[in-house]
Design an enzyme around this catalytic site. Structure first.
Site, mmCIF file in Angstrom:
data_model
loop_
_atom_site.group_PDB
_atom_site.id
_atom_site.type_symbol
_atom_site.label_atom_id
_atom_site.label_comp_id
_atom_site.label_asym_id
_atom_site.label_seq_id
_atom_site.Cartn_x
_atom_site.Cartn_y
_atom_site.Cartn_z
ATOM 1 N N ARG A 1 -12.255 7.832 3.932
ATOM 2 C CA ARG A 1 -12.053 6.549 4.610
ATOM 3 C C ARG A 1 -11.958 6.755 6.122
ATOM 4 N NH1 ARG A 1 -7.024 3.853 3.111
ATOM 5 N NH2 ARG A 1 -7.857 2.594 4.789
ATOM 6 N N CYS B 1 0.850 -1.178 0.000
ATOM 7 C CA CYS B 1 0.000 0.000 0.000
ATOM 8 C C CYS B 1 0.884 1.225 0.000
ATOM 9 C CB CYS B 1 -0.971 -0.004 1.174
ATOM 10 S SG CYS B 1 -0.258 0.575 2.681
ATOM 11 N N ARG C 1 4.207 -3.419 4.367
ATOM 12 C CA ARG C 1 3.248 -3.951 5.331
ATOM 13 C C ARG C 1 3.022 -5.465 5.217
ATOM 14 N NH1 ARG C 1 -1.637 0.272 5.818
ATOM 15 N NH2 ARG C 1 -1.718 -0.429 7.965
HETATM 16 N N1 EPU Z 1 4.573 -5.515 10.441
HETATM 17 C C1 EPU Z 1 5.355 -6.558 10.072
HETATM 18 N N2 EPU Z 1 4.769 -7.800 9.974
HETATM 19 C C2 EPU Z 1 3.460 -8.005 10.247
HETATM 20 C C3 EPU Z 1 2.661 -6.907 10.630
HETATM 21 C C4 EPU Z 1 3.259 -5.671 10.733
HETATM 22 O O1 EPU Z 1 6.550 -6.413 9.819
HETATM 23 O O2 EPU Z 1 2.997 -9.154 10.130
HETATM 24 C C5 EPU Z 1 5.189 -4.180 10.545
HETATM 25 C C6 EPU Z 1 4.558 -3.148 9.618
HETATM 26 O O3 EPU Z 1 5.082 -3.251 8.315
HETATM 27 C C7 EPU Z 1 4.908 -1.856 10.306
HETATM 28 C C8 EPU Z 1 4.835 -2.244 11.799
HETATM 29 O O4 EPU Z 1 4.935 -3.666 11.836
HETATM 30 O O5 EPU Z 1 6.232 -1.506 10.012
HETATM 31 C C9 EPU Z 1 3.573 -1.813 12.509
HETATM 32 O O6 EPU Z 1 2.445 -2.177 11.743
HETATM 33 P P1 EPU Z 1 1.060 -2.598 12.421
HETATM 34 O O7 EPU Z 1 0.840 -4.037 12.198
HETATM 35 O O8 EPU Z 1 1.046 -2.096 13.812
HETATM 36 O O9 EPU Z 1 0.041 -1.765 11.532
HETATM 37 P P2 EPU Z 1 -1.448 -2.194 11.157
HETATM 38 O O10 EPU Z 1 -2.038 -2.995 12.234
HETATM 39 O O11 EPU Z 1 -1.455 -2.733 9.780
HETATM 40 C C10 EPU Z 1 -2.632 -0.159 12.289
HETATM 41 C C11 EPU Z 1 -3.487 0.980 11.855
HETATM 42 C C12 EPU Z 1 -2.656 1.960 11.055
HETATM 43 C C13 EPU Z 1 -1.516 2.462 11.949
HETATM 44 C C14 EPU Z 1 -0.691 1.275 12.448
HETATM 45 C C15 EPU Z 1 0.400 1.673 13.418
HETATM 46 C C16 EPU Z 1 -5.721 0.125 11.606
HETATM 47 C C17 EPU Z 1 -6.858 -0.226 10.723
HETATM 48 N N3 EPU Z 1 -4.593 0.504 11.035
HETATM 49 O O12 EPU Z 1 -2.142 -0.777 11.109
HETATM 50 O O13 EPU Z 1 -3.519 3.051 10.727
HETATM 51 O O14 EPU Z 1 -0.694 3.342 11.222
HETATM 52 O O15 EPU Z 1 -1.558 0.325 13.111
HETATM 53 O O16 EPU Z 1 -0.124 2.323 14.511
HETATM 54 O O17 EPU Z 1 -5.853 0.055 12.824
HETATM 55 C C18 EPU Z 1 -4.405 4.758 9.410
HETATM 56 O O18 EPU Z 1 -5.397 4.741 10.153
HETATM 57 O O19 EPU Z 1 -4.185 5.670 8.572
HETATM 58 C C19 EPU Z 1 -3.430 3.668 9.519
HETATM 59 C C20 EPU Z 1 -2.550 3.382 8.552
#
Ligand code: EPU
Length: 429
Positions: free
Chosen positions: A408, A126, A131
């Protein structure tokens, strides 16, 4: 495609009511897959992502109804949504759906936990970074799932159910913590989720799961202890206020030198961001009913910040802070540590006259006296709102394209800002 037109230079003054948090509402809606009873969610924001997720859940067999207006309710109060997954009719989440909204990948855990199988498309890249989903898959494997990757899909199987275990998350991840929790609550035995994300939205999901009959200790900490139960039941839960929307409007008020009361905001959800705003010279008054933000006459000072998991400064406010720093005295350093490509707003802010130099994961923002309106393009949700913040302070007209990104995650943004005196309108088509 809609565009937003802003004529900058107006001081924001008034009250903005803060909506329910998008990033809490989405996993809470997904949690409805875990029970055949009805989950009632209050204070759900009216957002494109919520509507899209409702369609995705509908595909799995979830009946969803939105309550009509009640006596005493104001226009724009959060919606009450009832979700009933009496029978899961389809355990596949197709590419067309998951590609449009990454959070829909999180249906993986509840489908697997309840039905013993799930086939969910990989979300793909994305705009803000690659991600990956490795942490999600490692967590489900730790709980006994067999995971195969086939044709761009994750196929997860646990025909005899999941089994509690140690789930050490190698990196702090909001989504992987959501998925681990939703899997562990229906697993046999005890699970310890280590290095869990402490974001308030994770705690909100955990609290709702407890209301549904789950047994979870350590909510709000980085170690979550889950004692599996055989089934969950219905519950009623109120979505917590959106801390990112709160921080966004605080920065909008600050850049215009205005005074705005953020009604319903919870200061405890964004202490780091509020401290940073204070350091820039903004006055913040916290109260039980909301937060007052004002900058009456004083200038803005440069600050240095790096994004961090909660309770640190959130990556979802990085673009907005950068917009604010475009008009601060001196040079600010903004380091992005969560996503590797979350600087798409830099070149658009530059079109408005911002002076920003990128050095790897750090942006050096040197404040200017004036920004000037221009035509710019939204690239992702938070980047697009940073352009609105800058546009509010810029001289003349700013036209923002691709505003579907904004829809969104920000409810009625033109209305909320317009009520405080901003010259902002949506141009359709
Ligand atoms: N990551 C990995 N492996 C995984 C999952 C994550 O390496 O399997 C990495 C990601 O690439 C990133 C870090 O871990 O570098 C943190 O990512 P996280 O998994 O916490 O992000 P997410 O759960 O996909 C949510 C929010 C995001 C917000 C992030 C961080 C929702 C729907 N999305 O995403 O929100 O930026 O946590 O706080 O809750 C937004 O609302 O604009 C948005 C992008």
């Amino acid at each position: 495609m809609d565009r937003i037109r802003i004529v900058g230079g107006e001081r924001l003054e008034g009250t903005i009511s803060i909506s329910g948090a998008k990033n809490a509402a989405l996993p809470l809606m997904i949690a409805s897959l875990l029970t055949s009873d009805t989950l009632t969610l209050k204070n759900v924001p009216r957002l494109a992502d919520v509507t899209l997720l409702a369609r995705i859940l509908g595909n799995h067999g979830v009946d969803i109804t939105v309550a009509g207006k009640r006596a005493g309710q104001r226009n724009g109060d959060g919606q009450t949504v009832k979700l009933t997954a009496e029978e899961i009719v389809d355990t596949t989440a197709p590419y067309e759906m998951v590609a449009r909204m990454r959070a829909s990948f999180w249906v993986l855990a509840p489908l697997l936990a309840r039905c013993g199988e799930a086939k969910v498309s990989l979300p793909g890249g994305c705009a803000i970074g690659t991600r990956p989903v490795d942490l999600h898959l490692a967590a489900l494997k730790a709980l006994g799932a067999q995971i195969d990757l086939e044709g761009g899909y994750v196929i997860a199987r646990a025909p005899k159910g999941l089994t509690g275990n140690r789930v050490p998350l190698a990196k702090v991840s909001v989504g992987a913590t959501h998925n681990s929790l939703m899997a562990a609550v229906l697993a046999r035995g005890d699970t310890i989720i280590e290095n869990a994300a402490r974001e308030p939205e994770v705690a909100d999901l955990a609290l709702c799961l407890v209301e549904m009959g789950a047994k979870i200790d350590g909510i709000g900490t980085s170690t979550l202890l889950v004692e599996g139960v055989t089934s969950l039941h219905g519950a009623e839960h109120t979505v917590l206020p959106d801390r990112i929307e709160t921080g966004t409007y605080a920065m909008a008020a600050a850049i215009t030198g205005g005074e705005v009361f953020l009604d319903g905001a919870r200061a405890d959800l964004l202490q780091e961001a509020l401290q940073l705003l204070r350091a820039t010279g903004v006055e913040i008054v916290e109260s039980p009913s909301g937060i007052k933000v004002s900058r009456n006459g004083g200038g803005l000072s440069a600050v240095s910040v790096e994004t961090q998991p909660f309770p640190g400064f959130p990556t979802d406010l990085q673009a907005q802070l950068m917009a604010l720093m475009c008009m601060a005295k001196g040079t600010s350093q903004v380091r992005e540590t969560i996503f590797e490509n979350r600087f798409m707003h830099v070149q658009e802010l530059a079109r408005l006259g911002a002076r920003i130099e990128l050095k790897g994961d750090t942006a050096l923002v040197t404040g200017v006296n004036d920004l000037r309106g221009a035509q710019v393009m939204a690239t992702d949700l938070r980047a697009s709102v940073s352009l609105i913040i800058a546009g509010l302070a810029a001289q003349g007209e700013t036209l923002i394209g691709r505003v579907y990104h904004l829809d969104r995650g920000f409810e009625r943004i033109e209305e909320k800002l317009g009520q405080c005196g901003a010259h902002i309108e949506r141009l359709s088509g």
